[in-house]
Design an enzyme around this catalytic site. Structure first.
Site, PDB file in Angstrom:
ATOM      1  N   GLU A 198       4.234 -16.715  11.301  1.00 26.08           N
ATOM      2  CA  GLU A 198       4.056 -18.172  11.349  1.00 26.08           C
ATOM      3  C   GLU A 198       5.314 -18.845  11.915  1.00 26.08           C
ATOM      4  O   GLU A 198       5.924 -19.722  11.290  1.00 26.08           O
ATOM      5  CB  GLU A 198       3.673 -18.723   9.974  1.00 26.08           C
ATOM      6  N   GLU A 320      -4.002 -12.777   8.443  1.00 22.82           N
ATOM      7  CA  GLU A 320      -4.157 -13.503   7.171  1.00 22.82           C
ATOM      8  C   GLU A 320      -5.485 -14.236   7.219  1.00 22.82           C
ATOM      9  O   GLU A 320      -5.727 -15.026   8.145  1.00 22.82           O
ATOM     10  CB  GLU A 320      -3.018 -14.499   6.948  1.00 22.82           C
TER      11      GLU A 320
HETATM   12  O1  AHR Z   1      -0.760 -16.156   2.158  1.00 27.78           O
HETATM   13  C1  AHR Z   1       0.095 -17.157   1.742  1.00 27.78           C
HETATM   14  C2  AHR Z   1       0.906 -17.729   2.882  1.00 27.78           C
HETATM   15  O2  AHR Z   1       0.060 -18.337   3.802  1.00 27.78           O
HETATM   16  C3  AHR Z   1       1.684 -16.751   3.704  1.00 27.78           C
HETATM   17  O3  AHR Z   1       2.890 -16.409   3.128  1.00 27.78           O
HETATM   18  C4  AHR Z   1       1.908 -17.498   4.976  1.00 27.78           C
HETATM   19  O4  AHR Z   1       2.070 -16.674   6.086  1.00 27.78           O
HETATM   20  C5  AHR Z   1       0.680 -18.404   5.062  1.00 27.78           C
HETATM   21  O5  AHR Z   1       1.042 -19.709   5.321  1.00 27.78           O
END
Ligand code: AHR
Length: 533
Positions: A198, A320
Protein backbone atom coordinates in the site's frame (compact mmCIF):
# COMPACT_ATOMS: atom_id res chain seq x y z
CA UNK A 1 -44.10 -20.35 -20.38
CA UNK A 2 -40.76 -22.10 -20.91
CA UNK A 3 -37.79 -19.74 -20.74
CA UNK A 4 -40.03 -16.68 -20.57
CA UNK A 5 -38.56 -13.53 -19.09
CA UNK A 6 -40.45 -12.51 -16.02
CA UNK A 7 -40.16 -9.85 -13.37
CA UNK A 8 -40.44 -10.79 -9.73
CA UNK A 9 -40.52 -8.58 -6.69
CA UNK A 10 -38.27 -9.64 -3.88
CA UNK A 11 -39.67 -8.47 -0.56
CA UNK A 12 -36.57 -7.48 1.37
CA UNK A 13 -35.27 -5.00 -1.15
CA UNK A 14 -38.39 -4.36 -3.22
CA UNK A 15 -36.46 -3.97 -6.41
CA UNK A 16 -37.12 -5.36 -9.84
CA UNK A 17 -35.51 -8.73 -10.49
CA UNK A 18 -35.20 -10.16 -13.96
CA UNK A 19 -35.22 -13.88 -14.40
CA UNK A 20 -35.27 -16.68 -16.89
CA UNK A 21 -37.32 -19.60 -15.57
CA UNK A 22 -39.00 -22.60 -17.06
CA UNK A 23 -42.58 -23.68 -16.35
CA UNK A 24 -41.51 -26.25 -13.78
CA UNK A 25 -39.06 -23.74 -12.32
CA UNK A 26 -36.17 -26.05 -13.08
CA UNK A 27 -33.14 -24.04 -14.09
CA UNK A 28 -31.34 -25.50 -17.11
CA UNK A 29 -27.59 -25.08 -16.87
CA UNK A 30 -24.53 -26.41 -18.71
CA UNK A 31 -21.03 -27.25 -17.49
CA UNK A 32 -18.70 -26.93 -20.48
CA UNK A 33 -16.10 -29.64 -19.99
CA UNK A 34 -15.62 -29.28 -23.76
CA UNK A 35 -14.31 -25.71 -23.33
CA UNK A 36 -11.50 -26.11 -20.82
CA UNK A 37 -9.82 -22.86 -19.82
CA UNK A 38 -6.72 -22.11 -17.77
CA UNK A 39 -5.39 -23.95 -14.75
CA UNK A 40 -6.67 -22.46 -11.49
CA UNK A 41 -3.54 -21.33 -9.67
CA UNK A 42 -3.49 -22.88 -6.25
CA UNK A 43 -2.09 -19.58 -4.92
CA UNK A 44 -5.63 -18.17 -5.31
CA UNK A 45 -6.24 -20.03 -2.03
CA UNK A 46 -3.49 -18.01 -0.34
CA UNK A 47 -3.60 -16.69 3.22
CA UNK A 48 -2.28 -13.57 4.88
CA UNK A 49 -0.67 -13.37 8.33
CA UNK A 50 0.06 -9.96 9.79
CA UNK A 51 1.43 -8.73 13.09
CA UNK A 52 -1.97 -7.31 13.90
CA UNK A 53 -4.04 -8.05 16.98
CA UNK A 54 -3.82 -11.75 17.82
CA UNK A 55 -3.13 -13.05 14.33
CA UNK A 56 0.45 -14.03 15.20
CA UNK A 57 0.59 -13.99 19.02
CA UNK A 58 -2.22 -16.16 20.37
CA UNK A 59 -3.23 -17.17 16.85
CA UNK A 60 -0.37 -18.87 15.02
CA UNK A 61 2.17 -18.67 17.80
CA UNK A 62 1.95 -19.19 21.56
CA UNK A 63 5.60 -19.99 22.30
CA UNK A 64 7.09 -23.23 23.51
CA UNK A 65 6.39 -22.54 27.19
CA UNK A 66 2.66 -22.01 26.69
CA UNK A 67 0.07 -24.23 28.40
CA UNK A 68 -1.77 -24.26 25.09
CA UNK A 69 -0.63 -27.36 23.19
CA UNK A 70 1.97 -26.37 20.63
CA UNK A 71 4.52 -27.74 18.24
CA UNK A 72 7.77 -25.85 18.87
CA UNK A 73 5.72 -22.76 19.76
CA UNK A 74 3.16 -22.99 16.94
CA UNK A 75 -0.38 -23.52 18.20
CA UNK A 76 -1.10 -27.19 17.51
CA UNK A 77 -4.85 -26.91 16.81
CA UNK A 78 -4.39 -23.95 14.46
CA UNK A 79 -1.47 -25.60 12.71
CA UNK A 80 -3.42 -28.80 12.11
CA UNK A 81 -6.47 -26.91 10.83
CA UNK A 82 -4.28 -25.01 8.37
CA UNK A 83 -2.52 -28.15 7.23
CA UNK A 84 -5.93 -29.63 6.38
CA UNK A 85 -6.69 -26.53 4.31
CA UNK A 86 -3.68 -27.13 2.00
CA UNK A 87 -2.58 -23.50 2.31
CA UNK A 88 -0.51 -22.85 -0.84
CA UNK A 89 1.06 -19.51 0.15
CA UNK A 90 1.25 -17.40 3.29
CA UNK A 91 1.93 -13.65 3.21
CA UNK A 92 3.85 -11.98 6.09
CA UNK A 93 4.57 -9.73 8.07
CA UNK A 94 1.98 -7.22 6.75
CA UNK A 95 0.01 -5.29 5.58
CA UNK A 96 0.72 -1.89 7.02
CA UNK A 97 2.94 -3.54 9.63
CA UNK A 98 5.43 -4.50 6.90
CA UNK A 99 6.52 -0.90 6.36
CA UNK A 100 7.24 -0.47 10.08
CA UNK A 101 9.06 -3.78 10.37
CA UNK A 102 12.83 -4.13 10.64
CA UNK A 103 13.68 -7.76 10.17
CA UNK A 104 16.96 -7.72 12.07
CA UNK A 105 14.97 -7.04 15.26
CA UNK A 106 13.34 -10.45 14.82
CA UNK A 107 16.40 -12.73 14.67
CA UNK A 108 18.84 -14.08 17.24
CA UNK A 109 18.23 -14.92 20.92
CA UNK A 110 14.65 -13.99 21.79
CA UNK A 111 15.54 -12.31 25.07
CA UNK A 112 17.81 -9.92 23.21
CA UNK A 113 15.36 -8.91 20.52
CA UNK A 114 14.27 -5.28 20.78
CA UNK A 115 10.56 -4.51 20.99
CA UNK A 116 8.60 -1.94 19.04
CA UNK A 117 5.23 -0.22 19.21
CA UNK A 118 2.82 -1.49 16.57
CA UNK A 119 1.78 1.96 15.44
CA UNK A 120 -0.83 0.87 12.93
CA UNK A 121 -2.63 -1.60 15.12
CA UNK A 122 -3.63 -0.31 18.51
CA UNK A 123 -0.16 0.64 19.75
CA UNK A 124 0.41 -2.92 21.02
CA UNK A 125 3.98 -3.71 22.03
CA UNK A 126 5.57 -6.21 19.69
CA UNK A 127 8.37 -8.25 21.26
CA UNK A 128 9.66 -9.64 17.97
CA UNK A 129 9.63 -13.21 19.28
CA UNK A 130 8.06 -14.30 15.99
CA UNK A 131 10.51 -13.35 13.25
CA UNK A 132 12.04 -14.59 10.03
CA UNK A 133 13.01 -18.06 11.33
CA UNK A 134 9.65 -18.65 13.01
CA UNK A 135 7.78 -17.61 9.87
CA UNK A 136 9.83 -19.48 7.29
CA UNK A 137 9.95 -22.65 9.41
CA UNK A 138 6.15 -22.51 9.69
CA UNK A 139 5.86 -22.30 5.91
CA UNK A 140 8.09 -25.35 5.56
CA UNK A 141 5.95 -27.25 8.06
CA UNK A 142 2.79 -26.24 6.23
CA UNK A 143 4.45 -27.05 2.92
CA UNK A 144 3.44 -23.67 1.53
CA UNK A 145 5.25 -20.89 -0.32
CA UNK A 146 6.27 -17.96 1.85
CA UNK A 147 5.37 -14.50 0.57
CA UNK A 148 7.46 -11.81 2.26
CA UNK A 149 6.41 -8.16 2.20
CA UNK A 150 9.51 -5.97 2.32
CA UNK A 151 9.71 -2.55 3.96
CA UNK A 152 9.98 0.29 1.45
CA UNK A 153 8.21 2.96 3.53
CA UNK A 154 10.59 3.20 6.48
CA UNK A 155 13.30 0.73 5.49
CA UNK A 156 16.46 1.02 3.45
CA UNK A 157 17.63 -0.64 0.29
CA UNK A 158 20.52 -2.19 2.22
CA UNK A 159 18.16 -3.64 4.84
CA UNK A 160 15.92 -5.24 2.23
CA UNK A 161 18.86 -6.56 0.17
CA UNK A 162 20.38 -8.12 3.30
CA UNK A 163 17.07 -9.75 4.22
CA UNK A 164 16.95 -11.51 0.86
CA UNK A 165 20.56 -12.57 1.32
CA UNK A 166 19.88 -13.82 4.88
CA UNK A 167 16.96 -15.94 3.77
CA UNK A 168 18.17 -17.29 0.44
CA UNK A 169 21.97 -17.24 0.17
CA UNK A 170 23.70 -20.58 0.62
CA UNK A 171 27.16 -19.24 -0.11
CA UNK A 172 29.82 -17.98 2.26
CA UNK A 173 28.25 -14.54 2.40
CA UNK A 174 27.94 -12.31 5.50
CA UNK A 175 24.19 -12.67 5.90
CA UNK A 176 24.27 -16.45 5.28
CA UNK A 177 26.92 -16.68 8.01
CA UNK A 178 24.69 -14.70 10.38
CA UNK A 179 21.79 -17.04 9.61
CA UNK A 180 23.97 -20.05 10.36
CA UNK A 181 25.03 -18.47 13.66
CA UNK A 182 21.31 -18.21 14.45
CA UNK A 183 20.84 -21.93 13.95
CA UNK A 184 19.72 -22.34 10.33
CA UNK A 185 22.29 -23.99 8.11
CA UNK A 186 20.50 -24.18 4.77
CA UNK A 187 18.93 -21.25 2.97
CA UNK A 188 15.15 -21.25 2.80
CA UNK A 189 13.28 -21.25 -0.45
CA UNK A 190 11.57 -17.86 -0.85
CA UNK A 191 9.77 -17.19 -4.09
CA UNK A 192 7.28 -14.37 -3.52
CA UNK A 193 8.70 -11.03 -2.46
CA UNK A 194 6.60 -7.86 -2.21
CA UNK A 195 8.48 -4.60 -2.65
CA UNK A 196 6.36 -2.52 -0.27
CA UNK A 197 2.68 -2.62 0.65
CA UNK A 198 0.00 0.00 0.00
CA UNK A 199 2.66 2.48 -1.10
CA UNK A 200 -0.20 4.91 -1.81
CA UNK A 201 -1.12 4.90 1.92
CA UNK A 202 0.40 3.35 5.07
CA UNK A 203 3.39 2.20 2.99
CA UNK A 204 4.68 5.72 2.38
CA UNK A 205 1.90 7.88 0.89
CA UNK A 206 3.65 7.95 -2.47
CA UNK A 207 2.45 8.83 -5.92
CA UNK A 208 2.50 5.95 -8.43
CA UNK A 209 5.33 7.64 -10.33
CA UNK A 210 7.46 8.05 -7.22
CA UNK A 211 6.73 4.52 -6.04
CA UNK A 212 7.67 3.09 -9.42
CA UNK A 213 11.09 4.71 -9.15
CA UNK A 214 11.44 3.36 -5.61
CA UNK A 215 10.52 -0.11 -6.84
CA UNK A 216 13.15 0.07 -9.54
CA UNK A 217 15.80 1.18 -7.08
CA UNK A 218 15.03 -1.40 -4.36
CA UNK A 219 14.60 -4.14 -6.92
CA UNK A 220 18.06 -3.56 -8.37
CA UNK A 221 19.67 -4.81 -5.17
CA UNK A 222 17.51 -7.87 -4.55
CA UNK A 223 19.65 -10.71 -5.83
CA UNK A 224 18.64 -14.15 -6.98
CA UNK A 225 20.99 -16.38 -5.01
CA UNK A 226 21.84 -19.82 -6.38
CA UNK A 227 18.77 -22.03 -6.51
CA UNK A 228 16.32 -19.27 -5.61
CA UNK A 229 14.51 -16.99 -7.98
CA UNK A 230 12.39 -14.17 -6.61
CA UNK A 231 8.97 -13.43 -8.01
CA UNK A 232 8.97 -9.65 -7.48
CA UNK A 233 5.67 -8.03 -6.60
CA UNK A 234 4.82 -4.36 -6.99
CA UNK A 235 2.63 -2.67 -4.40
CA UNK A 236 -0.52 -2.25 -6.44
CA UNK A 237 -3.78 -0.39 -6.42
CA UNK A 238 -6.64 -0.21 -4.02
CA UNK A 239 -10.07 -0.97 -5.47
CA UNK A 240 -10.90 1.44 -8.27
CA UNK A 241 -7.53 3.19 -8.64
CA UNK A 242 -6.88 2.21 -12.27
CA UNK A 243 -4.35 4.98 -12.78
CA UNK A 244 -2.07 3.31 -10.21
CA UNK A 245 -1.99 0.11 -12.24
CA UNK A 246 -1.47 2.01 -15.47
CA UNK A 247 1.53 3.93 -14.17
CA UNK A 248 3.14 0.83 -12.60
CA UNK A 249 2.68 -1.18 -15.77
CA UNK A 250 4.31 1.65 -17.76
CA UNK A 251 7.14 2.48 -15.41
CA UNK A 252 7.96 -0.87 -13.82
CA UNK A 253 6.66 -3.21 -16.50
CA UNK A 254 8.38 -6.57 -16.65
CA UNK A 255 10.75 -5.75 -13.81
CA UNK A 256 7.91 -7.06 -11.65
CA UNK A 257 6.35 -10.50 -12.09
CA UNK A 258 3.23 -9.54 -10.16
CA UNK A 259 1.32 -6.44 -9.14
CA UNK A 260 -1.06 -6.49 -6.20
CA UNK A 261 -4.65 -5.33 -5.79
CA UNK A 262 -6.51 -4.80 -2.51
CA UNK A 263 -10.28 -5.05 -2.43
CA UNK A 264 -12.33 -5.31 0.75
CA UNK A 265 -16.06 -5.90 1.16
CA UNK A 266 -16.38 -2.92 3.43
CA UNK A 267 -19.08 -0.30 3.79
CA UNK A 268 -16.60 2.59 3.98
CA UNK A 269 -13.45 3.74 5.75
CA UNK A 270 -14.93 6.39 8.04
CA UNK A 271 -17.44 5.62 10.75
CA UNK A 272 -19.07 2.29 11.56
CA UNK A 273 -18.74 -0.62 9.14
CA UNK A 274 -21.62 -2.68 10.50
CA UNK A 275 -21.71 -5.70 12.78
CA UNK A 276 -20.41 -9.05 11.57
CA UNK A 277 -23.39 -10.84 13.11
CA UNK A 278 -26.26 -8.37 13.42
CA UNK A 279 -27.53 -7.25 10.05
CA UNK A 280 -30.80 -7.05 8.17
CA UNK A 281 -31.66 -8.57 4.81
CA UNK A 282 -30.71 -5.42 2.89
CA UNK A 283 -27.30 -5.38 4.53
CA UNK A 284 -26.89 -9.07 3.73
CA UNK A 285 -27.54 -8.51 0.03
CA UNK A 286 -25.42 -5.36 0.08
CA UNK A 287 -22.38 -7.46 1.09
CA UNK A 288 -22.89 -9.86 -1.79
CA UNK A 289 -23.32 -7.03 -4.33
CA UNK A 290 -20.22 -5.31 -3.05
CA UNK A 291 -18.12 -8.47 -3.02
CA UNK A 292 -19.23 -9.35 -6.55
CA UNK A 293 -18.20 -5.92 -7.79
CA UNK A 294 -14.66 -7.26 -7.55
CA UNK A 295 -15.32 -8.79 -10.98
CA UNK A 296 -15.70 -5.35 -12.58
CA UNK A 297 -12.64 -4.13 -10.72
CA UNK A 298 -10.52 -7.09 -11.83
CA UNK A 299 -11.75 -6.72 -15.41
CA UNK A 300 -10.68 -3.08 -15.54
CA UNK A 301 -7.24 -3.65 -14.01
CA UNK A 302 -6.83 -6.66 -16.28
CA UNK A 303 -7.77 -4.64 -19.38
CA UNK A 304 -4.95 -2.20 -18.60
CA UNK A 305 -2.55 -5.08 -18.03
CA UNK A 306 -3.69 -6.87 -21.20
CA UNK A 307 -2.94 -3.74 -23.21
CA UNK A 308 0.47 -3.10 -21.67
CA UNK A 309 1.49 -6.74 -21.25
CA UNK A 310 -0.32 -8.72 -23.97
CA UNK A 311 1.73 -11.83 -23.25
CA UNK A 312 0.37 -11.95 -19.71
CA UNK A 313 3.78 -12.04 -18.02
CA UNK A 314 2.75 -9.91 -15.03
CA UNK A 315 0.28 -11.50 -12.64
CA UNK A 316 -2.50 -9.63 -10.85
CA UNK A 317 -2.34 -10.69 -7.20
CA UNK A 318 -5.34 -9.86 -5.03
CA UNK A 319 -3.16 -10.08 -1.96
CA UNK A 320 -5.73 -8.58 0.42
CA UNK A 321 -9.44 -9.24 0.19
CA UNK A 322 -12.42 -10.19 2.32
CA UNK A 323 -15.02 -8.67 4.61
CA UNK A 324 -14.21 -5.84 7.00
CA UNK A 325 -16.81 -5.33 9.75
CA UNK A 326 -16.79 -3.56 13.10
CA UNK A 327 -14.56 -5.05 15.76
CA UNK A 328 -16.38 -7.35 18.17
CA UNK A 329 -17.58 -5.46 21.24
CA UNK A 330 -15.24 -5.94 24.20
CA UNK A 331 -12.17 -6.72 22.09
CA UNK A 332 -9.05 -4.55 21.90
CA UNK A 333 -9.47 -1.51 19.69
CA UNK A 334 -7.22 -1.63 16.64
CA UNK A 335 -7.02 -5.44 16.65
CA UNK A 336 -9.71 -5.93 13.97
CA UNK A 337 -11.13 -9.04 15.62
CA UNK A 338 -14.49 -9.81 13.99
CA UNK A 339 -16.90 -12.74 13.98
CA UNK A 340 -17.69 -14.60 10.80
CA UNK A 341 -21.24 -15.57 9.83
CA UNK A 342 -22.76 -17.58 7.01
CA UNK A 343 -22.87 -14.24 5.12
CA UNK A 344 -19.05 -14.27 5.12
CA UNK A 345 -19.07 -17.78 3.69
CA UNK A 346 -21.03 -16.43 0.71
CA UNK A 347 -18.52 -13.63 0.23
CA UNK A 348 -15.75 -16.25 0.20
CA UNK A 349 -17.53 -18.52 -2.24
CA UNK A 350 -18.55 -15.77 -4.68
CA UNK A 351 -15.10 -14.17 -4.61
CA UNK A 352 -13.33 -17.49 -5.23
CA UNK A 353 -15.67 -18.13 -8.16
CA UNK A 354 -14.59 -14.79 -9.67
CA UNK A 355 -10.89 -15.54 -9.11
CA UNK A 356 -11.31 -18.88 -10.89
CA UNK A 357 -12.81 -17.12 -13.88
CA UNK A 358 -9.87 -14.72 -14.26
CA UNK A 359 -7.17 -17.19 -13.30
CA UNK A 360 -5.25 -16.50 -16.52
CA UNK A 361 -4.32 -13.09 -15.01
CA UNK A 362 -5.17 -13.54 -11.31
CA UNK A 363 -2.21 -15.59 -10.16
CA UNK A 364 -2.71 -15.28 -6.42
CA UNK A 365 -5.18 -14.07 -3.81
CA UNK A 366 -4.66 -13.79 -0.04
CA UNK A 367 -7.70 -13.45 2.14
CA UNK A 368 -7.25 -11.11 5.11
CA UNK A 369 -6.34 -12.64 7.54
CA UNK A 370 -5.71 -16.20 8.48
CA UNK A 371 -6.44 -16.12 12.24
CA UNK A 372 -8.34 -13.65 14.47
CA UNK A 373 -8.35 -10.68 12.08
CA UNK A 374 -11.03 -9.59 9.59
CA UNK A 375 -12.42 -12.52 7.52
CA UNK A 376 -10.43 -15.15 9.36
CA UNK A 377 -10.35 -18.89 8.81
CA UNK A 378 -9.88 -19.52 12.50
CA UNK A 379 -10.76 -17.69 15.71
CA UNK A 380 -8.98 -18.40 18.98
CA UNK A 381 -10.46 -17.38 22.31
CA UNK A 382 -9.17 -13.91 23.10
CA UNK A 383 -9.23 -14.74 26.83
CA UNK A 384 -6.47 -17.30 26.27
CA UNK A 385 -8.56 -20.31 27.31
CA UNK A 386 -7.09 -22.35 24.47
CA UNK A 387 -10.35 -22.73 22.58
CA UNK A 388 -10.40 -22.51 18.81
CA UNK A 389 -13.21 -22.33 16.31
CA UNK A 390 -13.31 -22.85 12.54
CA UNK A 391 -15.33 -20.15 10.79
CA UNK A 392 -17.87 -20.64 7.96
CA UNK A 393 -15.19 -19.09 5.70
CA UNK A 394 -12.78 -21.86 6.69
CA UNK A 395 -15.36 -24.43 5.63
CA UNK A 396 -15.74 -22.82 2.20
CA UNK A 397 -11.98 -22.91 1.67
CA UNK A 398 -11.92 -26.55 2.76
CA UNK A 399 -14.83 -27.55 0.50
CA UNK A 400 -13.17 -25.73 -2.41
CA UNK A 401 -9.75 -27.46 -2.11
CA UNK A 402 -10.38 -29.65 -5.21
CA UNK A 403 -10.28 -26.42 -7.26
CA UNK A 404 -6.58 -25.98 -6.52
CA UNK A 405 -4.69 -26.68 -9.77
CA UNK A 406 -7.88 -27.87 -11.50
CA UNK A 407 -8.73 -26.65 -15.01
CA UNK A 408 -11.39 -23.96 -15.23
CA UNK A 409 -14.60 -24.88 -17.06
CA UNK A 410 -17.23 -22.31 -18.06
CA UNK A 411 -20.77 -22.77 -16.73
CA UNK A 412 -23.98 -21.36 -18.26
CA UNK A 413 -26.41 -20.74 -15.44
CA UNK A 414 -29.50 -18.56 -15.94
CA UNK A 415 -30.44 -16.75 -12.75
CA UNK A 416 -32.63 -14.14 -11.19
CA UNK A 417 -30.64 -11.00 -10.45
CA UNK A 418 -31.54 -8.56 -7.72
CA UNK A 419 -30.50 -4.90 -7.84
CA UNK A 420 -29.16 -4.04 -4.40
CA UNK A 421 -28.51 -0.63 -2.93
CA UNK A 422 -24.91 0.56 -2.75
CA UNK A 423 -25.63 2.03 0.68
CA UNK A 424 -25.06 -0.27 3.64
CA UNK A 425 -26.71 2.05 6.17
CA UNK A 426 -30.08 3.26 4.89
CA UNK A 427 -30.07 6.16 7.33
CA UNK A 428 -26.70 7.50 6.10
CA UNK A 429 -26.69 10.84 4.31
CA UNK A 430 -27.00 10.34 0.56
CA UNK A 431 -27.98 6.68 0.99
CA UNK A 432 -31.19 7.07 -1.01
CA UNK A 433 -29.32 8.15 -4.14
CA UNK A 434 -26.34 5.85 -3.75
CA UNK A 435 -27.32 3.69 -6.74
CA UNK A 436 -27.51 -0.06 -7.16
CA UNK A 437 -25.40 -3.11 -7.89
CA UNK A 438 -26.51 -6.40 -9.44
CA UNK A 439 -26.60 -9.47 -7.23
CA UNK A 440 -27.38 -12.76 -9.03
CA UNK A 441 -29.19 -15.25 -6.84
CA UNK A 442 -27.30 -18.23 -8.27
CA UNK A 443 -23.62 -18.57 -9.09
CA UNK A 444 -21.53 -21.57 -10.00
CA UNK A 445 -17.96 -22.49 -10.75
CA UNK A 446 -16.68 -25.72 -12.27
CA UNK A 447 -13.31 -27.27 -13.00
CA UNK A 448 -11.70 -30.48 -14.15
CA UNK A 449 -9.64 -31.80 -11.27
CA UNK A 450 -6.09 -33.09 -11.50
CA UNK A 451 -7.44 -36.68 -11.16
CA UNK A 452 -9.94 -36.28 -14.03
CA UNK A 453 -13.03 -35.63 -11.96
CA UNK A 454 -15.26 -32.59 -12.12
CA UNK A 455 -15.78 -30.24 -9.20
CA UNK A 456 -18.87 -28.04 -9.30
CA UNK A 457 -19.65 -25.37 -6.70
CA UNK A 458 -23.15 -23.87 -6.63
CA UNK A 459 -24.04 -20.88 -4.50
CA UNK A 460 -27.68 -19.98 -3.86
CA UNK A 461 -27.66 -16.66 -1.99
CA UNK A 462 -31.44 -16.21 -2.02
CA UNK A 463 -32.79 -16.00 1.51
CA UNK A 464 -36.03 -17.75 0.64
CA UNK A 465 -35.94 -19.56 -2.68
CA UNK A 466 -34.80 -23.16 -3.08
CA UNK A 467 -33.74 -23.99 -6.63
CA UNK A 468 -33.66 -27.12 -8.70
CA UNK A 469 -30.94 -26.94 -11.34
CA UNK A 470 -30.27 -29.46 -14.11
CA UNK A 471 -26.63 -29.33 -15.14
CA UNK A 472 -25.96 -30.80 -18.55
CA UNK A 473 -22.35 -32.02 -18.65
CA UNK A 474 -21.00 -31.15 -22.09
CA UNK A 475 -17.90 -33.15 -22.98
CA UNK A 476 -17.77 -35.26 -19.81
CA UNK A 477 -19.20 -38.71 -19.12
CA UNK A 478 -20.21 -38.94 -15.46
CA UNK A 479 -20.84 -42.08 -13.41
CA UNK A 480 -21.16 -40.85 -9.83
CA UNK A 481 -21.91 -37.68 -7.92
CA UNK A 482 -21.37 -36.85 -4.25
CA UNK A 483 -21.02 -33.65 -2.34
CA UNK A 484 -21.23 -31.42 0.69
CA UNK A 485 -23.47 -28.51 1.66
CA UNK A 486 -22.83 -25.52 3.88
CA UNK A 487 -25.94 -23.80 5.19
CA UNK A 488 -27.66 -22.88 8.42
CA UNK A 489 -31.07 -21.81 9.70
CA UNK A 490 -30.19 -18.13 9.60
CA UNK A 491 -27.75 -16.26 7.46
CA UNK A 492 -26.36 -14.49 10.53
CA UNK A 493 -25.54 -17.80 12.22
CA UNK A 494 -21.92 -18.24 13.21
CA UNK A 495 -19.63 -20.51 15.21
CA UNK A 496 -18.38 -19.49 18.62
CA UNK A 497 -16.49 -21.18 21.41
CA UNK A 498 -19.70 -22.42 23.06
CA UNK A 499 -21.29 -23.50 19.75
CA UNK A 500 -18.44 -24.37 17.38
CA UNK A 501 -20.60 -26.45 15.03
CA UNK A 502 -23.53 -24.17 14.19
CA UNK A 503 -22.33 -23.69 10.60
CA UNK A 504 -20.49 -26.78 9.38
CA UNK A 505 -20.54 -28.73 6.11
CA UNK A 506 -22.77 -31.77 5.89
CA UNK A 507 -23.03 -34.59 3.36
CA UNK A 508 -25.29 -33.53 0.48
CA UNK A 509 -27.86 -36.03 -0.80
CA UNK A 510 -29.91 -33.98 -3.24
CA UNK A 511 -27.83 -34.41 -6.37
CA UNK A 512 -28.94 -37.14 -8.82
CA UNK A 513 -27.29 -38.23 -12.01
CA UNK A 514 -29.44 -39.27 -14.96
CA UNK A 515 -28.43 -39.43 -18.61
CA UNK A 516 -25.40 -37.28 -17.98
CA UNK A 517 -27.48 -34.56 -16.33
CA UNK A 518 -26.78 -33.71 -12.70
CA UNK A 519 -30.03 -32.57 -11.14
CA UNK A 520 -29.45 -30.64 -7.91
CA UNK A 521 -31.88 -29.25 -5.36
CA UNK A 522 -30.06 -26.31 -3.87
CA UNK A 523 -31.75 -24.90 -0.77
CA UNK A 524 -31.99 -21.16 -0.18
CA UNK A 525 -28.84 -19.64 1.41
CA UNK A 526 -26.56 -22.57 0.78
CA UNK A 527 -23.29 -23.50 -0.87
CA UNK A 528 -23.06 -26.95 -2.46
CA UNK A 529 -19.83 -28.45 -3.75
CA UNK A 530 -20.18 -31.57 -5.89
CA UNK A 531 -17.53 -34.08 -6.86
CA UNK A 532 -18.47 -35.73 -10.12
CA UNK A 533 -16.66 -38.74 -11.56
O1 AHR B 1 -5.69 -6.05 6.53
C1 AHR B 1 -5.60 -4.92 7.31
C2 AHR B 1 -4.87 -3.80 6.61
O2 AHR B 1 -5.59 -3.40 5.49
C3 AHR B 1 -3.51 -4.12 6.07
O3 AHR B 1 -2.52 -4.04 7.02
C4 AHR B 1 -3.32 -3.06 5.03
O4 AHR B 1 -2.46 -3.44 4.00
C5 AHR B 1 -4.74 -2.77 4.56
O5 AHR B 1 -5.00 -1.42 4.56
Amino acid sequence: MANMKKTILIAAISLAVTATASAADVVKATVHADQAGAKINREIYGQFSEHLGTCIYGGLWVGEDSKIPNIMGYRKDVFEALKALKVPVLRWPGGCFADDYHWMDGIGPKDQRPSLRNNNWGGTIEDNSFGTHEFLNLCEMLDCEPYISGNVGSGTVKEMAQWVEYMTSDGDTPMARLRRQNGREKAWHVKYFGIGNEAWGCGGNMTPEYYSDEFRKFNTYLRDYTGNQLYRIGSGASDYDYKWTEVLMDKIGNRMQGVSLHYYTCSGWDGPKGSATKFDNDQYYWALGKCLEIEEVIKKHKAIMDEKDPQGKVGLLVDEWGTWWDEEPGTVSGHLFQQNALRDAFVASLSLNVFHKYTDRVKMANIAQVVNVLQAMILTDQKGTGHMVLTPTYHVFKMYTPFQEATFLPVDLPTETMQVSKAYFKEKEGAKDAGYRPCPMLSASAAKTTDDGLVLAITNVSLDKDQTIDFQLAGYQAKTVSGEILTSKKVDDYNDFQHPETVVPKAFKDAKLKQNVVSVKVPAKSIVVLNIR
